[in-house]
Design a protein around this motif. Structure first.
Motif, PDB file in Angstrom:
ATOM      1  N   GLY A 151       0.670  -1.241  -0.105  1.00  0.00           N
ATOM      2  CA  GLY A 151      -0.075  -0.220  -0.049  1.00  0.00           C
ATOM      3  C   GLY A 151       0.644   1.281   0.087  1.00  0.00           C
ATOM      4  N   GLY A 152       2.106   1.251   0.779  1.00  0.00           N
ATOM      5  CA  GLY A 152       2.970   2.378   0.582  1.00  0.00           C
ATOM      6  C   GLY A 152       3.394   2.579  -0.648  1.00  0.00           C
ATOM      7  N   LEU A 153       3.704   1.506  -1.223  1.00  0.00           N
ATOM      8  CA  LEU A 153       4.475   1.743  -2.537  1.00  0.00           C
ATOM      9  C   LEU A 153       3.641   2.205  -3.572  1.00  0.00           C
ATOM     10  CD1 LEU A 153       7.352   1.046  -3.441  1.00  0.00           C
ATOM     11  CD2 LEU A 153       6.536  -1.204  -4.376  1.00  0.00           C
ATOM     12  N   ILE A 154       2.061   1.810  -3.613  1.00  0.00           N
ATOM     13  CA  ILE A 154       1.224   2.359  -4.427  1.00  0.00           C
ATOM     14  C   ILE A 154       0.955   3.746  -4.237  1.00  0.00           C
ATOM     15  CG2 ILE A 154      -1.133   2.112  -5.006  1.00  0.00           C
ATOM     16  CD1 ILE A 154      -1.301  -0.898  -4.243  1.00  0.00           C
ATOM     17  N   ALA A 155       1.063   4.051  -2.754  1.00  0.00           N
ATOM     18  CA  ALA A 155       0.760   5.567  -2.656  1.00  0.00           C
ATOM     19  C   ALA A 155       2.204   6.477  -3.045  1.00  0.00           C
ATOM     20  CB  ALA A 155       0.508   5.582  -1.141  1.00  0.00           C
ATOM     21  N   ARG A 156       3.150   5.857  -2.820  1.00  0.00           N
ATOM     22  CA  ARG A 156       4.439   6.716  -3.312  1.00  0.00           C
ATOM     23  C   ARG A 156       4.478   6.786  -4.942  1.00  0.00           C
ATOM     24  NH1 ARG A 156      10.872   4.957  -2.740  1.00  0.00           N
ATOM     25  NH2 ARG A 156      11.605   6.739  -4.220  1.00  0.00           N
ATOM     26  N   TYR A 157       4.106   5.738  -5.562  1.00  0.00           N
ATOM     27  CA  TYR A 157       3.975   5.714  -6.981  1.00  0.00           C
ATOM     28  C   TYR A 157       3.024   6.949  -7.421  1.00  0.00           C
ATOM     29  CZ  TYR A 157       4.291   4.529 -11.764  1.00  0.00           C
ATOM     30  OH  TYR A 157       4.410   4.719 -13.258  1.00  0.00           O
ATOM     31  N   TYR A 158       2.071   6.917  -6.708  1.00  0.00           N
ATOM     32  CA  TYR A 158       0.845   8.164  -7.067  1.00  0.00           C
ATOM     33  C   TYR A 158       1.383   9.368  -6.928  1.00  0.00           C
ATOM     34  CZ  TYR A 158      -3.090  11.128  -5.884  1.00  0.00           C
ATOM     35  OH  TYR A 158      -3.752  12.398  -5.753  1.00  0.00           O
ATOM     36  N   VAL A 159       1.907   9.760  -5.554  1.00  0.00           N
ATOM     37  CA  VAL A 159       2.600  11.004  -5.401  1.00  0.00           C
ATOM     38  C   VAL A 159       3.612  11.316  -6.189  1.00  0.00           C
ATOM     39  CG1 VAL A 159       3.897  12.158  -3.417  1.00  0.00           C
ATOM     40  CG2 VAL A 159       2.039  10.629  -2.802  1.00  0.00           C
ATOM     41  N   GLN A 160       4.762  10.529  -6.432  1.00  0.00           N
ATOM     42  CA  GLN A 160       6.046  10.681  -7.029  1.00  0.00           C
ATOM     43  C   GLN A 160       5.795  10.829  -8.499  1.00  0.00           C
ATOM     44  OE1 GLN A 160       9.257   8.534  -5.261  1.00  0.00           O
ATOM     45  NE2 GLN A 160      10.600   9.110  -7.254  1.00  0.00           N
ATOM     46  N   ARG A 161       4.820   9.913  -9.229  1.00  0.00           N
ATOM     47  CA  ARG A 161       5.021   9.562 -10.742  1.00  0.00           C
ATOM     48  C   ARG A 161       3.735  10.115 -11.437  1.00  0.00           C
ATOM     49  NH1 ARG A 161       9.452   9.351 -12.904  1.00  0.00           N
ATOM     50  NH2 ARG A 161       8.391   8.189 -14.663  1.00  0.00           N
ATOM     51  N   LEU A 162       2.500  10.422 -10.585  1.00  0.00           N
ATOM     52  CA  LEU A 162       1.339  10.767 -11.036  1.00  0.00           C
ATOM     53  C   LEU A 162       0.829  12.083 -10.604  1.00  0.00           C
ATOM     54  CD1 LEU A 162      -0.540   7.357 -10.856  1.00  0.00           C
ATOM     55  CD2 LEU A 162       0.852   8.321 -12.674  1.00  0.00           C
ATOM     56  N   GLY A 163       1.548  12.660  -9.972  1.00  0.00           N
ATOM     57  CA  GLY A 163       1.310  14.282  -9.678  1.00  0.00           C
ATOM     58  C   GLY A 163       0.598  14.381  -8.286  1.00  0.00           C
ATOM     59  N   GLY A 164       0.629  13.272  -7.563  1.00  0.00           N
ATOM     60  CA  GLY A 164      -0.068  13.176  -6.257  1.00  0.00           C
ATOM     61  C   GLY A 164       0.405  14.003  -5.372  1.00  0.00           C
ATOM     62  N   ASP A 165       1.665  14.581  -5.260  1.00  0.00           N
ATOM     63  CA  ASP A 165       1.948  15.467  -4.331  1.00  0.00           C
ATOM     64  C   ASP A 165       1.369  16.804  -4.334  1.00  0.00           C
ATOM     65  OD1 ASP A 165       2.960  16.273  -6.852  1.00  0.00           O
ATOM     66  OD2 ASP A 165       4.509  17.414  -6.013  1.00  0.00           O
ATOM     67  N   GLN A 166       0.231  17.005  -5.016  1.00  0.00           N
ATOM     68  CA  GLN A 166      -0.371  18.101  -5.285  1.00  0.00           C
ATOM     69  C   GLN A 166      -1.595  18.216  -4.088  1.00  0.00           C
ATOM     70  OE1 GLN A 166       0.290  21.135  -6.795  1.00  0.00           O
ATOM     71  NE2 GLN A 166       1.993  20.206  -7.096  1.00  0.00           N
ATOM     72  N   ARG A 167      -1.932  16.197  -3.725  1.00  0.00           N
ATOM     73  CA  ARG A 167      -3.098  16.204  -3.047  1.00  0.00           C
ATOM     74  C   ARG A 167      -2.450  15.742  -1.725  1.00  0.00           C
ATOM     75  NH1 ARG A 167      -7.556  19.057  -3.838  1.00  0.00           N
ATOM     76  NH2 ARG A 167      -8.465  18.424  -6.199  1.00  0.00           N
TER      77      ARG A 167
END
Length: 286
Positions: A151-167
């Protein structure tokens, strides 16, 4: 004069016995947690029910794929999203959720993703749609995420590769194979397990530059985690990320999302306003 060189050798069996005793205690705790979790597992198979909440912007469009989630917004914390690990479900967070709720987190979302999920990238994309739905529904611009293992790896991919750091304001990971884990080679028959191997395409994507990433990362890793091989793979080491690694002593992989000392560390991580890269910490449960 020849006695001194042998003195450290005399201590080695004692040190080895101490490590073995700690490992035995951690293993016994893992088995007890596994037994309890198997009893709770059926209760977490279905999505959580949604209750009335802040309606969010009137013109917000909710994605049809969004699962039903609980909603009781709190004034002092952004929503906390809890994301389970491989072949698990939201029931793993029963104790952590209770701990957070007792200490002022009134908006908690436990997300399930399918045990048939075969791609971390697709799961991260779906997570992003869930988070957009949560923000639209609650009126919050940001969320925090706590992810166990995969779950942490999925969330990191979202944050780091899909612009999730905006959220995502803060991402807390518990026993997540940030550099890939070499445990159980036979499990590589599953595509998503292959993506968690060292050197996989997904792991290499996460090594890529991430300039300007806004999310703060806090990674809890255990010195007795038998799923992380080596155990340090659960640490985040990336020059562009604001990351803190917290060492946990005395427990294994399954205990990370349920142990009270780790729950305290998670609360402190979510409450902290620090954003210094390269810091570290420790949690002892001995």
């Amino acid at each position: 004069m020849k006695v001194l060189p042998f003195f450290p050798l005399c201590l080695r069996p004692v040190r080895h016995l101490r490590i073995s005793a700690a490992l035995l205690r951690a293993t016994a705790l893992e088995l007890a947690i596994l037994a309890g979790h198997l009893l709770l597992y059926p209760s977490g198979l279905t999505p959580e029910r949604r209750t009335p909440d802040h309606p969010g912007p009137r013109n917000a469009e909710l994605p049809p794929q969004a699962a039903a989630l609980p909603t009781t917004a709190g004034p002092s914390h952004p929503p906390a999203v809890l994301l389970h690990g491989f072949v698990d479900n939201r029931s793993v967070f029963v104790l952590l959720r209770r701990s957070l709720a007792r200490h002022g987190w009134h908006h908690l979302e436990c997300l399930n993703y399918s045990p048939l999920t075969c791609d971390i990238r697709a799961a991260a994309d779906l997570l992003g749609r869930h988070i957009e739905e949560i923000c639209a529904r609650t009126g919050h611009r940001e969320v925090d995420i706590v992810g166990h293992s995969l779950g942490g790896l999925i969330a990191r991919y979202y944050v780091q590769r899909l612009g999730g750091d905006q959220r995502v304001r803060t991402l807390v990971t518990l026993g997540t194979p940030h550099s890939g884990t070499a445990v159980a080679p036979l499990a590589s028959a599953h595509p998503i397990v292959r993506q968690m191997r060292p050197g996989s395409a997904v792991i290499e994507e996460l090594r890529a530059p991430a300039p300007g990433c806004r999310t703060r990362f806090v990674s809890f890793w255990s010195d007795l985690d038998q799923i992380m091989v080596p155990v340090e793979t659960a640490c985040i080491d990336h020059p562009d990320l604001i990351a803190q690694n917290v060492r946990v002593s005395g427990i294994g992989h399954l205990a990370l999302p349920v142990h009270s000392a780790v729950a305290t560390g998670i609360r402190q991580a979510l409450e902290s306003s620090e954003s210094e890269a390269g810091t570290s910490g420790a949690v002892s449960v001995a």
